[in-house]
Every structure is written in C-alpha cells, then in structure tokens.
Scaffold this motif. Structure first.
Motif, PDB file in Angstrom:
ATOM      1  N   ALA A 131      -5.551  82.431 122.765  1.00  0.00           N
ATOM      2  CA  ALA A 131      -6.394  81.390 122.159  1.00  0.00           C
ATOM      3  C   ALA A 131      -5.530  80.214 121.692  1.00  0.00           C
ATOM      4  O   ALA A 131      -5.867  79.052 121.936  1.00  0.00           O
ATOM      5  CB  ALA A 131      -7.194  81.970 121.002  1.00  0.00           C
ATOM      6  N   THR A 181     -11.426  72.252 116.824  1.00  0.00           N
ATOM      7  CA  THR A 181     -11.889  72.975 118.010  1.00  0.00           C
ATOM      8  C   THR A 181     -11.800  74.480 117.748  1.00  0.00           C
ATOM      9  O   THR A 181     -10.752  74.986 117.347  1.00  0.00           O
ATOM     10  CB  THR A 181     -11.026  72.611 119.235  1.00  0.00           C
ATOM     11  OG1 THR A 181     -11.082  71.202 119.422  1.00  0.00           O
ATOM     12  CG2 THR A 181     -11.519  73.318 120.483  1.00  0.00           C
ATOM     13  N   VAL A 182     -12.917  75.164 117.978  1.00  0.00           N
ATOM     14  CA  VAL A 182     -13.007  76.580 117.617  1.00  0.00           C
ATOM     15  C   VAL A 182     -12.971  77.467 118.863  1.00  0.00           C
ATOM     16  O   VAL A 182     -13.659  77.186 119.850  1.00  0.00           O
ATOM     17  CB  VAL A 182     -14.331  76.854 116.869  1.00  0.00           C
ATOM     18  CG1 VAL A 182     -14.406  78.311 116.439  1.00  0.00           C
ATOM     19  CG2 VAL A 182     -14.457  75.927 115.675  1.00  0.00           C
ATOM     20  N   VAL A 183     -12.158  78.520 118.818  1.00  0.00           N
ATOM     21  CA  VAL A 183     -12.174  79.531 119.873  1.00  0.00           C
ATOM     22  C   VAL A 183     -12.350  80.897 119.220  1.00  0.00           C
ATOM     23  O   VAL A 183     -11.628  81.238 118.285  1.00  0.00           O
ATOM     24  CB  VAL A 183     -10.865  79.507 120.693  1.00  0.00           C
ATOM     25  CG1 VAL A 183     -10.784  80.713 121.605  1.00  0.00           C
ATOM     26  CG2 VAL A 183     -10.770  78.231 121.512  1.00  0.00           C
ATOM     27  N   TYR A 184     -13.332  81.653 119.667  1.00  0.00           N
ATOM     28  CA  TYR A 184     -13.564  83.014 119.144  1.00  0.00           C
ATOM     29  C   TYR A 184     -12.846  84.036 120.012  1.00  0.00           C
ATOM     30  O   TYR A 184     -12.856  83.932 121.236  1.00  0.00           O
ATOM     31  CB  TYR A 184     -15.058  83.353 119.142  1.00  0.00           C
ATOM     32  CG  TYR A 184     -15.885  82.458 118.265  1.00  0.00           C
ATOM     33  CD1 TYR A 184     -15.926  82.645 116.893  1.00  0.00           C
ATOM     34  CD2 TYR A 184     -16.628  81.423 118.817  1.00  0.00           C
ATOM     35  CE1 TYR A 184     -16.686  81.818 116.083  1.00  0.00           C
ATOM     36  CE2 TYR A 184     -17.392  80.586 118.016  1.00  0.00           C
ATOM     37  CZ  TYR A 184     -17.417  80.793 116.644  1.00  0.00           C
ATOM     38  OH  TYR A 184     -18.167  79.967 115.859  1.00  0.00           O
TER      39      TYR A 184
END
Lengths: 305, 353
Positions: free
Chosen positions: B196, B180-183
């Motif tokens: 994040a 799961t990606v969070v910028y």
C-alpha cells in the motif's frame, strides 16, 4: 516513473515470496510428494530469518537462516510421510500448525525488534537512470535472488539428467526402482529443497520486504502457493507468471483504490485470489486435459478415499 | 475425625478470605502481540499502569487471540482462573464479549471502542481524531507534493474520523492538500501494508499516515522510500527518526485504573467512557526533527485551543468529498454523526465503504 512500471514493481515485490514458495512446492511435488505445510515453513523461515538478521546485523545471513529453518521443519514432513508412512495430507497439515505455533511462540520476543535490512537503492545513482532506473532501484535483493533460483531450477529440472530422475520419481516410482534408484531418496531431496525455498520465501517477507516480524505474517500466502502450483501446472517456468498474476492483481487492487475508484476495497481484495482461479479454469479448458499432475501424486488422493 | 474436618473447613475459609484480600484479578485479551509497537502495546502499557498503580491487583493477558470463537474460549479460561474484570481490547471482540457478559453477570467486561453496552459491559475509547487533526497540520506543512497518503485497515467510523481529521488539519495550513486512502482489509498484514505504501509513493504521495494494528511495517516502508510519516497508537519515533513528524498515541492507563478501582469499590456502572486530548487518554506524539519550530508552535497552540474547548475539529464549514455542505459555517458536526462517521471530507480520495 511511469504508471505501468510502478504497478509492475509493486507486483513483483508482492509476488516474490509467493514466487519462491510456489517454486519450492513445485520441486517437492515433482518428486511425487505433496507438502501442505508450506505456510508453516514460511512462518518459521520468517521468524528465524528475522532473528538471525537482528542478532548478526546481516540480512544475507538472515535469508540463509530462514531457508535453513524452513528446511529443518520440512524434515518432520519427510520423517512422517517417508519413514513412518503417515498420510501426506495429514502430515503436511501437522507441519503447517506446528510451524505456525512454533514461530508465534518463539517469535514473541522478536516483535518489537528493529533490523537494518538491505540497503535501499531508491535514492542511489541507479534510481536516476532513464526510464527503468526507479523501477530497478525499487526491486530488492530477494527479487533478484528469486530470479536466479527460478532460472537455475527450471533448467536443472527440465534440461538435465538429474532433473529427469527427479521428475521420474514423481511420474513412476516403479520405473525408478527398475533403474536401481530409490524414489524415497529423491522424495526426501524434494521435500528438503521445498523446505529450503519456502523458508527463504518467509525470510524474504520478514527480512527484506517488510523488515518486521509478527505472528502469522504470511497471512495465507503459503497456502496460496500450494494452490498456485496447480495453476502453474507443476511447471517451474510458470511459477513466475502465475505468482506475477497474483502480484499484479494485488497491485492493481491497491492502485484502483488510490485513484479513488468507487468499488468496495473488499471486492478488490478478492482479485488476487479470483484472477488465478480464472486462469486455472481457462487453462484447463484450453488444454482439454485433466492437468499435468505428476502421476504419483494422484495416488495420494486415491489413498484418502 | 470431626475435628479434622473442622480444621479443614477453617483452612478452606481462610484460603477464600486470603484470596479475596489479595485483590481483584484482571484479564486482558489482545488480538496481536503485546509488544507490536501499536494498538496492542498501547493496551498493554495500560495494563502495566494498572498493575503499578492499583494496590493488590493481579493482571494477566493472552496475546494473538483472533476475532472469532477463540476469544470466547480465551475469556472463559480467564474467568475460570478467577478474573473478575476482562478487558476485551479488540474491535471485533464485541459480539463475543456481549454473549459472555450474559453468561457471567458477576464479571465486568470492558470493550475498547464498542458501540453497544450491557449491564456488566462498558466501553472505553478516546477522541484520537483530535491528535490526528494536529498531525494533519504537520503533514500539511511537510508535504511538497500536497499529497498525503493513508493506509487503513477497514472503512469503519473510527478510521474515517482519523482520515477526515488529518485532511482538515492539513487543509488548515495547506488548502490544496489531499489525503489518498488505501485499505488493506486486514488489521495485521504487513506485506499488504508495504504494498500500500509503495502504491501511494508511486502516485506522488510524500507523507503517509496509518491506522492498522502495528504501524511498524508502514514506517519501515516509508523509510525505504524516503517519505515522511505520522504515527498512530504508539510512539514509534525510534523506528525512523529522520522521517517522523508526529502522530497520536493512546494513554489507557488512567481510564483502566479508574475502572478497576470502581469495580473494587462497587461503584462501577455500565457506560461508554470517552477520553480525549484534555483528559489525556489520547496524546500527541513527540515531534521529529523534520518539524520546524514555527510549525511546532502552531500545533501546540492549536492543541491548547482544543483542550480549552476553543477549537473543535468538526466545526463548519465542512464539505463532503463531492462538495456537498455537511456543516455550515458556525455549526458543529453533532457527536452522534462523529461517532457514526460515514463520509469523507473534501480533498480525501478514497471510498467510505
């Protein structure tokens, strides 16, 4: 932990430094002085707090040192605008840039240092309490400290005799003089207390929340706090909801990303700034007033013209 | 009188000769602090290597130079002080370095990770995705929830490569694993890094990786929440030994030293330099105690296979996020598409733009 409480804990943790800074700047502005140097004071507080924690091993001392460093830098603003009569906007900006430069320069040696920070409760017995256990365990000492200071400040400012004089200094310096009190003295107090709070806000960021120091780590949160004072209509009670709106918007932007929502992270990243702006517009429309700005502050802007 | 002038001229000529013999001057511009335990410290470790291994070289550096017109100023100051080679180490320095390269044709510019060249501007980078694939194996073995998280600065090809490589590595040992990606939208915003990580942990993520300038805030947040971590840029194991799995770090020294020597020898030419695990420019970080012996052996075997060219991270079958077949079995994603990576593989939760 439920999704809502998780969101709220991220929001509160994110909001706390901004909450403290907004509270501090509110107290300053209520005496009739504006201090744009919040960002610089936060940075100095963050660097000094981290250094003190590193040297002493005690994060509480770190928070104290950060608060004192913020206050020390705010003395410059007091000197410039109260003693030397420099324009407050210019003086505040000088504090901002000086704080940024000083903390970057003297903070260089701190960058690779490790601190212990506060003991995390996330794996303690408290975390196993039903429903709210995990939520409470995730909150850190600076959140509770901010809560106590917020209550104390709001009550002192709005419900006591001293608070009345504090506010009078911002509403009518002449009235204060007629009572035989010196507005300059109250403004000095306003600036110093603001410095104390914003320095603490910076230390909360470095010592408690991130346990790290890097140059310019406040990333605009000090300037944001100055803006949020206006959104909160110079009311210390509203410092919490306003900071929390910012924190919730930030938490929500991250949460939506982690759910794989198909929206640009940059657009989501504007939420924490867009939402308070919308709140500001709505609240001004709803109140049909020019705002709640302390009367003496309007003089600052007249002086600029 | 003329005798006096003559001796003065001689002295000047000597001075010039002496400074020419003193060796080449090399300038480094960093976007953050050179001891950030991350991207910039990896670059600075390269500088120290150059200083140590190239005889007579003199290096200098400027820290905390933002990716705007200030970097032009910084580089011009270095050139004014006599630097003949400039390492513009940050991604966003590229347009400014290209502009200055036109103005100072006698100076050699080296940009890290850039996609453009000029007659006197070359680039250097390394295939960190190979180390990320191996780290993904460690993450896939370590996760109990099957959910790995990743804190990313920006959706750029280099970062998408890392995320995909971690997912592919993890899925090679744990087919159901997701990333799961969070910028954060910033290379350097510690508070957002922490938020994040907290967001990811609240969703059940129990291993986190990152690609921001300094991994330290992410590692500290992972430590607070008691989850495992894979590192990036630099070996930061000492910040959180109990939770450290492994990671990738840069070893720029040899590439930088070769560039400096070739400029001195007059043999330098503008080209993109690509290192990898085999060349030693990208390295697998040491294992933390949480990685068991069996997993270590598996990862080291795969590392050898990558170095021997027997294992390609981008070998098919590779499916995109939406299930579309990107690379069929037996095929390999072409280098051009790797460099311009614009999709996520299956099992990655997040946005590519």
């Amino acid at each position: 932990m439920s999704a809502m409480l998780g969101l709220l804990s991220v929001a509160l943790l994110t909001a706390t430094p901004v909450w403290l800074a907004t509270l501090g700047e509110t107290l300053t502005q209520r005496t009739g002085v504006i201090n744009l140097g919040v960002e610089g004071q936060m940075l100095v507080g963050a660097a000094a707090g981290f250094a003190a924690t590193y040297l002493s091993g005690n994060p509480w001392l770190g928070l104290l040192a950060g608060a004192l460093a913020g206050m020390a830098l705010s003395c410059l603003h007091a000197l410039l605008c109260l003693v030397l009569g420099v324009n407050q906007i210019a003086s505040g900006l000088a504090v901002l840039f000086l704080g940024n430069g000083l903390s970057s320069f003297y903070g260089t040696t701190l960058v690779d240092k490790q601190i212990t920070g506060f003991h995390s409760l996330t794996h303690s017995a408290a975390a196993r309490w039903p429903v709210v256990g995990q939520f409470i365990a995730e909150l850190t000492p600076s959140v509770y400290l901010a809560f106590a200071l917020w209550l104390a400040c709001a009550v002192l400012l709005l419900r006591t005799q001293a608070g009345l004089v504090w506010r009078a200094s911002g509403e009518s310096a002449d009235a204060l003089r007629m009572l035989g009190k010196s507005p300059a003295r109250w403004r000095l107090a306003g600036i110093l207390v603001g410095g104390l709070f914003t320095g603490l806000a910076g230390a909360a960021l470095s010592v408690d929340y991130t346990r790290t120091w890097v140059a310019q780590m406040t990333a605009g949160r000090g300037l944001l706090a100055v803006g949020l004072v206006i959104v909160a209509r110079w009311n210390p009670w509203l410092a919490l909801p306003v900071a929390l709106i910012y924190g919730l918007a930030e938490a929500l932007a991250l949460r939506l990303q982690s759910l794989g929502m198909n929206v640009s992270p940059y657009l989501l990243g504007t939420l924490p700034y867009l939402v308070p702006l919308i709140v500001l517009l709505l609240s001004y429309r709803a109140s049909r007033r020019r705002g709640a700005m302390p009367q003496e502050l309007s003089g600052v802007f007249r002086g600029m013209a | 009188m003329s005798k006096y002038f003559l001796s003065l001229l001689c002295a000047l000529a000597l001075g010039v000769a002496a400074s020419a013999q003193a060796g080449i001057k090399v300038g480094y511009v960093y976007v953050g602090a050179k001891s950030d335990g991350g991207y910039n410290q990896a670059q600075d470790t390269g500088r120290l290597y150059v200083q140590k291994t190239v005889p007579g070289v003199a290096t200098n550096f400027l820290e905390n130079v933002p990716e705007n017109a200030q970097v032009t100023q910084a580089m011009e100051r270095m050139i004014g002080a006599g630097d003949k080679i400039i390492f513009a180490t940050s991604y966003g320095y590229l347009p400014y370095a290209l502009e200055l390269a036109k103005k100072y044709p006698q100076v050699t510019f080296m940009h890290c990770g850039g996609a453009k060249l000029a007659p006197n501007l070359g680039t250097y980078f390394a295939d960190m995705f190979e180390a990320m694939y191996l780290s993904g194996i460690a993450a896939g073995k370590a996760t109990k929830t099957g959910r790995i998280g990743f804190v990313a600065a920006h959706p750029i090809p280099q970062i998408l490569q890392d995320i995909n490589a971690i997912a592919l590595g993890a899925q090679s040992v744990n087919p159901k694993a997701t990333v799961t990606v969070v910028y954060t939208g910033a290379w350097n915003d510690p508070a957002k890094d922490v938020a994040a990580v907290n967001t990811l942990v609240d969703q059940g993520i129990d291993v986190v990786g990152m690609h921001v300038d300094s991994p330290v805030p992410v590692i500290e947040a992972a430590k607070k929440r008691g989850i495992k971590v894979i590192g990036y840029h630099f070996n930061d194991e000492s910040f959180y030994p109990q939770g450290w799995l492994t990671g990738g770090y840069w070893n720029w020294g040899p590439i930088m030293a070769a560039v400096v020597r070739s400029v001195e020898a007059g043999t330098w030419k503008s080209q993109p330099i690509y290192g990898n695990l085999k060349s030693g420019a990208a390295k697998l970080a040491p294992f933390g105690p949480a990685v068991d012996a069996q997993t270590r052996k598996l990862i080291l075997d795969k590392e050898k296979a990558i170095e021997d060219g027997k294992l390609n991270v981008w070998a098919g079958p590779i499916y995109a996020q939406d299930g579309k077949l990107m690379v069929p079995k037996g095929g390999v994603l072409p280098r051009g598409q790797v460099d311009a990576m614009s999709f996520f593989v299956k099992g990655v939760i997040g946005n590519t733009q």
